[in-house]
Design a protein around this motif. Sequence first.
Motif, PDB file in Angstrom:
ATOM      1  N   VAL A  81      27.561  43.541  51.408  1.00  0.00           N
ATOM      2  CA  VAL A  81      27.762  42.298  50.373  1.00  0.00           C
ATOM      3  C   VAL A  81      28.437  41.118  50.993  1.00  0.00           C
ATOM      4  CG1 VAL A  81      28.538  42.165  48.075  1.00  0.00           C
ATOM      5  CG2 VAL A  81      27.592  44.287  48.931  1.00  0.00           C
ATOM      6  N   THR A  82      28.167  40.165  50.466  1.00  0.00           N
ATOM      7  CA  THR A  82      28.660  38.738  50.966  1.00  0.00           C
ATOM      8  C   THR A  82      29.121  37.907  49.694  1.00  0.00           C
ATOM      9  OG1 THR A  82      26.874  37.519  51.395  1.00  0.00           O
ATOM     10  CG2 THR A  82      27.901  38.658  53.262  1.00  0.00           C
ATOM     11  N   TYR A  83      30.481  37.418  49.681  1.00  0.00           N
ATOM     12  CA  TYR A  83      30.914  36.443  48.525  1.00  0.00           C
ATOM     13  C   TYR A  83      31.465  35.080  49.036  1.00  0.00           C
ATOM     14  CZ  TYR A  83      30.492  40.735  45.759  1.00  0.00           C
ATOM     15  OH  TYR A  83      30.140  41.878  44.913  1.00  0.00           O
ATOM     16  N   THR A  84      31.271  34.201  48.251  1.00  0.00           N
ATOM     17  CA  THR A  84      31.779  33.051  48.546  1.00  0.00           C
ATOM     18  C   THR A  84      33.415  33.035  48.122  1.00  0.00           C
ATOM     19  OG1 THR A  84      31.492  31.766  46.373  1.00  0.00           O
ATOM     20  CG2 THR A  84      29.879  31.416  48.226  1.00  0.00           C
ATOM     21  N   LEU A  85      34.302  32.109  48.363  1.00  0.00           N
ATOM     22  CA  LEU A  85      35.694  32.123  48.011  1.00  0.00           C
ATOM     23  C   LEU A  85      35.923  32.088  46.322  1.00  0.00           C
ATOM     24  CD1 LEU A  85      38.537  32.634  49.205  1.00  0.00           C
ATOM     25  CD2 LEU A  85      38.676  30.161  49.498  1.00  0.00           C
ATOM     26  N   THR A  86      34.987  31.038  45.860  1.00  0.00           N
ATOM     27  CA  THR A  86      34.850  31.000  44.291  1.00  0.00           C
ATOM     28  C   THR A  86      34.525  32.463  43.868  1.00  0.00           C
ATOM     29  OG1 THR A  86      34.236  28.615  44.880  1.00  0.00           O
ATOM     30  CG2 THR A  86      33.899  29.482  42.576  1.00  0.00           C
ATOM     31  N   GLN A  87      33.457  33.035  44.238  1.00  0.00           N
ATOM     32  CA  GLN A  87      33.437  34.186  43.663  1.00  0.00           C
ATOM     33  C   GLN A  87      34.302  35.313  43.912  1.00  0.00           C
ATOM     34  OE1 GLN A  87      29.599  34.717  46.052  1.00  0.00           O
ATOM     35  NE2 GLN A  87      28.339  34.700  44.169  1.00  0.00           N
ATOM     36  N   ILE A  88      35.131  35.210  44.910  1.00  0.00           N
ATOM     37  CA  ILE A  88      36.183  36.454  45.314  1.00  0.00           C
ATOM     38  C   ILE A  88      37.292  35.944  44.149  1.00  0.00           C
ATOM     39  CG2 ILE A  88      38.088  36.910  46.869  1.00  0.00           C
ATOM     40  CD1 ILE A  88      35.950  36.518  49.009  1.00  0.00           C
ATOM     41  N   ARG A  89      37.431  34.751  43.938  1.00  0.00           N
ATOM     42  CA  ARG A  89      38.488  34.210  43.024  1.00  0.00           C
ATOM     43  C   ARG A  89      38.296  34.387  41.434  1.00  0.00           C
ATOM     44  NH1 ARG A  89      40.473  28.777  46.340  1.00  0.00           N
ATOM     45  NH2 ARG A  89      41.648  29.599  48.096  1.00  0.00           N
TER      46      ARG A  89
END
Length: 115
Positions: A81-89
């Motif tokens: 799975v990959t996420y952007t920094l916005t999704q992580i925050r």
Amino acid sequence: MRHFIRVATVITAVLLVSAAIVAAQAVGAAHGVSGPAKINPKADVNAAGFAPPYWAYPVNLPDYVAAPEKGERMRVPNSTVTYTLTQIRDFFSPPDWHPEDHPAMPPIIGQGRKP
């Protein structure tokens, strides 16, 4: 009698160590994860009779700036799975790096209720 002496010795040692720890903490100073922080001069840090423990209130320095979003997809080891920094925050949709390791969460647990 020996048992009483052992218990009294242990209690005394614990009290001495506790006193040393409390004495070692700087009164009126708080150290955050980024370094020393400025305390509000109007705050009474000794209201409880002792300074608050530095580790209980991590703070950032006044000039701290969060890293900007670059649009990069991020991944942790052994995850597909990959996420952007916005999704992580995003506090209402925390990243699930290993969704295959467990059943799906109910929506109220996974996303909560946005205000």
